[in-house]
Scaffold this motif. Structure first.
Motif, mmCIF file in Angstrom:
data_model
loop_
_atom_site.group_PDB
_atom_site.id
_atom_site.type_symbol
_atom_site.label_atom_id
_atom_site.label_comp_id
_atom_site.label_asym_id
_atom_site.label_seq_id
_atom_site.Cartn_x
_atom_site.Cartn_y
_atom_site.Cartn_z
ATOM 1 N N GLY A 161 -22.201 11.717 -68.470
ATOM 2 C CA GLY A 161 -22.393 12.322 -67.153
ATOM 3 C C GLY A 161 -21.118 12.873 -66.565
ATOM 4 N N ASP A 162 -19.982 12.270 -66.911
ATOM 5 C CA ASP A 162 -18.700 12.664 -66.321
ATOM 6 C C ASP A 162 -17.821 13.389 -67.328
ATOM 7 O OD1 ASP A 162 -18.658 11.763 -63.558
ATOM 8 O OD2 ASP A 162 -18.848 9.752 -64.375
ATOM 9 N N MET A 163 -18.073 14.678 -67.513
ATOM 10 C CA MET A 163 -17.225 15.526 -68.337
ATOM 11 C C MET A 163 -16.573 16.570 -67.439
ATOM 12 S SD MET A 163 -17.767 14.300 -71.407
ATOM 13 C CE MET A 163 -17.192 15.537 -72.554
ATOM 14 N N ASP A 164 -15.352 16.961 -67.753
ATOM 15 C CA ASP A 164 -14.670 17.969 -66.936
ATOM 16 C C ASP A 164 -15.443 19.279 -66.900
ATOM 17 O OD1 ASP A 164 -12.639 16.242 -66.326
ATOM 18 O OD2 ASP A 164 -11.254 17.012 -67.845
ATOM 19 N N THR A 165 -16.133 19.613 -67.992
ATOM 20 C CA THR A 165 -16.891 20.861 -68.041
ATOM 21 C C THR A 165 -18.188 20.786 -67.230
ATOM 22 O OG1 THR A 165 -17.729 20.047 -70.160
ATOM 23 C CG2 THR A 165 -15.989 21.733 -70.229
ATOM 24 N N ALA A 166 -18.515 19.592 -66.712
ATOM 25 C CA ALA A 166 -19.667 19.448 -65.820
ATOM 26 C C ALA A 166 -19.247 18.784 -64.514
ATOM 27 C CB ALA A 166 -20.768 18.637 -66.497
ATOM 28 N N ASP A 167 -18.006 19.038 -64.109
ATOM 29 C CA ASP A 167 -17.517 18.539 -62.825
ATOM 30 C C ASP A 167 -18.084 19.437 -61.727
ATOM 31 O OD1 ASP A 167 -16.149 17.874 -60.516
ATOM 32 O OD2 ASP A 167 -14.209 17.692 -61.503
ATOM 33 N N PRO A 168 -18.927 18.911 -60.828
ATOM 34 C CA PRO A 168 -19.618 19.758 -59.853
ATOM 35 C C PRO A 168 -18.827 20.054 -58.585
ATOM 36 C CG PRO A 168 -20.361 17.521 -59.591
ATOM 37 C CD PRO A 168 -19.352 17.502 -60.727
ATOM 38 N N ALA A 169 -17.521 19.756 -58.554
ATOM 39 C CA ALA A 169 -16.741 19.890 -57.325
ATOM 40 C C ALA A 169 -16.865 21.282 -56.709
ATOM 41 C CB ALA A 169 -15.276 19.547 -57.590
ATOM 42 N N GLU A 170 -16.796 22.312 -57.532
ATOM 43 C CA GLU A 170 -16.858 23.687 -57.025
ATOM 44 C C GLU A 170 -18.206 23.959 -56.348
ATOM 45 O OE1 GLU A 170 -15.719 28.075 -58.874
ATOM 46 O OE2 GLU A 170 -15.051 26.243 -59.878
ATOM 47 N N TRP A 171 -19.265 23.532 -56.989
ATOM 48 C CA TRP A 171 -20.620 23.721 -56.447
ATOM 49 C C TRP A 171 -20.816 22.911 -55.165
ATOM 50 C CZ3 TRP A 171 -25.736 21.890 -59.187
ATOM 51 C CH2 TRP A 171 -26.825 22.580 -58.654
ATOM 52 N N VAL A 172 -20.330 21.684 -55.163
ATOM 53 C CA VAL A 172 -20.452 20.805 -53.998
ATOM 54 C C VAL A 172 -19.771 21.419 -52.785
ATOM 55 C CG1 VAL A 172 -19.640 18.587 -53.061
ATOM 56 C CG2 VAL A 172 -20.765 18.671 -55.301
ATOM 57 N N LYS A 173 -18.564 21.960 -52.994
ATOM 58 C CA LYS A 173 -17.831 22.576 -51.869
ATOM 59 C C LYS A 173 -18.494 23.853 -51.390
ATOM 60 C CE LYS A 173 -13.662 22.428 -53.793
ATOM 61 N NZ LYS A 173 -12.190 22.587 -53.961
ATOM 62 N N PRO A 214 -20.860 26.709 -67.525
ATOM 63 C CA PRO A 214 -19.781 27.217 -66.663
ATOM 64 C C PRO A 214 -20.310 27.993 -65.467
ATOM 65 C CG PRO A 214 -19.886 28.472 -68.722
ATOM 66 C CD PRO A 214 -20.783 27.278 -68.891
ATOM 67 N N LEU A 215 -21.488 28.580 -65.576
ATOM 68 C CA LEU A 215 -22.081 29.272 -64.425
ATOM 69 C C LEU A 215 -22.449 28.275 -63.333
ATOM 70 C CD1 LEU A 215 -24.429 31.680 -66.410
ATOM 71 C CD2 LEU A 215 -22.429 32.383 -65.097
ATOM 72 N N ILE A 216 -22.993 27.139 -63.706
ATOM 73 C CA ILE A 216 -23.412 26.137 -62.722
ATOM 74 C C ILE A 216 -22.218 25.385 -62.152
ATOM 75 C CG2 ILE A 216 -24.702 23.978 -62.413
ATOM 76 C CD1 ILE A 216 -26.577 24.976 -64.662
ATOM 77 N N PHE A 217 -21.282 24.999 -63.017
ATOM 78 C CA PHE A 217 -20.225 24.089 -62.581
ATOM 79 C C PHE A 217 -18.887 24.765 -62.304
ATOM 80 C CE2 PHE A 217 -23.158 21.311 -64.982
ATOM 81 C CZ PHE A 217 -23.459 20.423 -63.963
ATOM 82 N N GLY A 218 -18.696 25.994 -62.791
ATOM 83 C CA GLY A 218 -17.386 26.596 -62.574
ATOM 84 C C GLY A 218 -16.317 25.813 -63.312
ATOM 85 N N ASN A 219 -15.186 25.587 -62.644
ATOM 86 C CA ASN A 219 -14.065 24.812 -63.178
ATOM 87 C C ASN A 219 -13.383 25.550 -64.328
ATOM 88 O OD1 ASN A 219 -12.180 22.870 -63.708
ATOM 89 N ND2 ASN A 219 -13.627 21.225 -64.139
ATOM 90 N N GLU A 220 -12.691 26.629 -63.995
ATOM 91 C CA GLU A 220 -12.022 27.467 -64.991
ATOM 92 C C GLU A 220 -11.059 26.701 -65.891
ATOM 93 O OE1 GLU A 220 -9.335 31.567 -65.292
ATOM 94 O OE2 GLU A 220 -9.803 30.698 -63.328
ATOM 95 N N PRO A 221 -10.206 25.801 -65.374
ATOM 96 C CA PRO A 221 -9.267 25.107 -66.278
ATOM 97 C C PRO A 221 -9.977 24.352 -67.399
ATOM 98 C CG PRO A 221 -8.616 24.804 -63.988
ATOM 99 C CD PRO A 221 -9.953 25.446 -63.953
#
Length: 445
Positions: A121-133, A387-394
Motif C-alpha cells: 500500500g505504501d509505495m512512493d509511486t502511489a504516494d497520494p500527497a499531490e492528489w490529497v493537496k 502516475p496520472l492518479i498519483f503524480g509524484n515526478e521524482p
C-alpha cells in the motif's frame, strides 16, 4: 522548492494516540496496524492502545520476490526501507494539513495491484500527497496479505481469500476511526488498480461488507481472468503443501515459484496464478457472481475502465520478442496481439460489467485512457494510469514506462483526471461540464 522539515501531529482517537508526520501541507499517519493474523488464518482486529501509536522504522510488506519487469518499467524498489511481515495488515492515512473544524472530507481507500502477489500500500509511486493537496480529500493506503499467504487456499488449514478478509478488516477500521482524521465515514470510495480492481469487484459481492463503502473506481481489473480457476488453484495448492510450515518466509516465496501453474495447460489465467476464489467465504459460487453484482447495483456508484494498450506492458517490453516484432509486419502482428489480449482480459469484461450493472439500475461510468503521442511505442499500457492518479515526478523519473512521455504531458492530463475522480468520490457523478483530459474517453452508461 526545498522540503519543509518533518513535524509531528497527534490524532486523538478511540483506537489510541496516533503519531503522524507533517510535511509540505500533508499529514501522514503511516503503517497503522489494523489487524494481525496467524499463518493461513483469518485476521483478528487490533484493539485500542494506551501507548502512543508510532510508525515502524521500515514499511511492512508481505514477503515477495522482486519482479524484474516491474523494476524495469516502474522503478527499482528500495528494499532496505521495507520489512517482510507475513501478517501484513497495515494502513496509512494521508490528509491535508489545513482543514476546517468539523469538516468531513471524502475518503478514498487505495487497494494496490500486483497480480495478488506483489506490491504494498505504501509505495512512493502511489504516494497520494499531490492528489490529497489538490482535491482536499483523504486517501487511505491499504496493505494486505498477498500470494501464498493471502490468495491461495482451499480448506480450514489453508484458507482462501485471506487478502479479501484483510481488506474487509481495514474497511471496518476506516469506518470506525476515519472521523478522527476529518474523514466522512458515510462517503468512502474504493480505488483499485489491476488486481486491486479485481479485489474491489469481488468486495462488492462479499459477505460482511454492507455499509463499509459507497463507491468504487476500478482501473484495469483483469476480470477476463476470473473464470474457471478452481482446478488450477487446487493443483497449485496441493503442490505447495510442503511449504505450509516453512519458517523462512523468503524461502517460501522463492520455492513456490517452482510450482506456478502452466500457461500451456491453463491458458492466460495462469499468468495470474493467485486470485480470488469462488465458493469459499466471503464469496459466492462463480455461477452466482453476476446475479450478485446485479442485486447490489443500487448500493454502489461505479467508475470502471482500462488503458487502451494494457498488455503492451508485458508484450512490447519483452526482449525475446522485441527483435522480431519491433517494426514492419512484426509490429503489425504485435499491435494486433496487444489489442486482442487487452480486450480479452480487460476491455470486454469491463464493458460487460458496466452494461449489466446499468441494466440492473446501477449508476456506472465506463472509461478508457489513450495515448495521443505518436512517438510513444507502448501507447497506453498497464500501469500508465498510476502516475496520472498519483503524480509524484521524482518517484516516476527513472520509470521505463514513461521513457517516451514528457512529464508535463503526464502532469497536465493527470491533474484533470484527479479532479474528475475526486468529483466522483465526492458525489458519485461526473458533470458534463467538468474538464476532461484529452487522453480520456468517458461515458455514463
Amino acid at each position: 522548492m526545498k522540503s519543509q522539515p518533518n513535524r509531528t501531529h497527534v490524532f486523538e482517537t478511540r483506537f489510541g494516540k496516533i503519531i503522524a508526520l507533517k510535511q509540505n501541507g500533508i499529514i501522514k499517519a503511516k503503517s497503522i496496524r489494523y489487524a494481525h493474523s496467524e499463518r493461513f488464518q483469518l485476521p483478528v482486529p487490533v484493539e485500542s492502545s494506551i501507548s502512543d501509536i508510532i510508525p515502524p522504522d521500515k514499511t511492512p510488506v508481505c514477503p515477495q520476490t522482486l519482479s524484474p519487469l516491474v523494476e524495469k518499467m516502474i522503478g527499482v524498489t528500495a528494499v532496505e526501507t521495507f520489512e517482510a511481515d507475513e501478517s501484513t495488515q497495515y494502513l496509512s492515512v494521508i490528509r491535508p494539513e489545513n482543514t476546517v473544524e468539523n469538516e468531513k472530507l471524502p475518503v478514498v481507500a487505495w487497494i494496490h495491484g500486483g497480480s495478488h502477489e506483489i506490491g504494498c500500500g505504501d509505495m512512493d509511486t502511489a504516494d497520494p500527497a499531490e492528489w490529497v493537496k489538490e482535491q482536499h480529500i483523504i486517501v487511505v493506503n491499504v496493505s494486505y496479505r498477498l500470494g501464498i499467504f493471502g490468495f491461495l487456499g482451499g480448506d480450514e488449514n489453508r484458507r482462501p481469500n485471506l487478502g479479501l478478509f484483510d481488506i474487509i478488516e481495514a474497511l471496518k477500521w476506516i469506518q470506525t476511526h476515519i472521523a478522527y482524521f476529518g474523514g466522512d465515514p458515510e462517503n468512502i470510495t474504493l480505488l483499485g488498480q489491476s488486481s486491486g480492481g479485481d479485489a474491489i469487484a469481488h468486495l462488492m459481492i462479499s459477505e460482511g461488507t454492507d455499509g463499509l463503502f459507497h463507491r468504487v473506481i476500478m482501473h484495469s481489473a483483469p476480470l477476463g481472468l476470473r473464470h474457471k480457476r478452481h482446478k488450477m488453484s487446487a493443483e497449485f495448492l496441493k503442490k505447495t503443501e510442503i511449504l505450509k510450515d516453512e519458517t523462512d518466509v523468503l524461502k517460501m516465496v522463492e520455492e513456490y515459484r517452482k510450482w506456478v501453474p502452466s500457461v500451456l495447460k491453463y491458458g492466460l489465467k495462469a499468468a495470474m496464478p493467485f486470485g480470488t476464489q469462488y465458493g469459499f467465504p466471503p464469496l459466492c459460487r462463480e455461477e452466482d457472481a453476476e446475479t450478485k453484482w446485479k442485486e447490489n447495483a443500487a448500493k454502489y456508484d461505479v467508475l470502471i475502465g482500462l488503458n487502451n494498450d494494457e498488455t503492451a506492458f508485458y508484450l512490447k517490453t519483452s526482449e525475446s520478442l522485441g527483435s522480431f516484432f519491433r517494426k514492419g509486419i512484426g509490429l503489425k502482428i504485435m499491435n494486433k496481439t496487444v489489442r486482442k489480449t487487452t480486450e480479452f482480459i480487460y476491455g470486454h469484461p469491463a464493458k460487460l460489467f458496466a452494461d449489466n450493472y446499468a441494466k440492473a439500475g446501477g449508476n456506472v461510468y465506463l472509461f478508457r485512457i489513450h495515448s495521443l503521442l505518436k512517438e510513444n511505442y507502448l501507447g497506453a499500457p498497464h500501469c500508465i494510469d498510476l502516475p496520472l492518479i498519483f503524480g509524484n515526478e521524482p518517484a516516476w523519473k527513472p520509470s521505463g514506462l514513461l521513457k517516451d512521455i514528457p512529464w508535463a504531458y503526464i502532469h497536465e492530463n493527470g491533474k484533470k483526471l484527479r479532479a474528475l475522480w475526486a468529483e466522483f468520490a465526492r458525489t458519485g457523478k461526473i458533470s458534463d461540464t467538468a474538464e476532461r483530459p484529452e487522453i480520456l474517453e468517458l461515458r455514463k452508461m
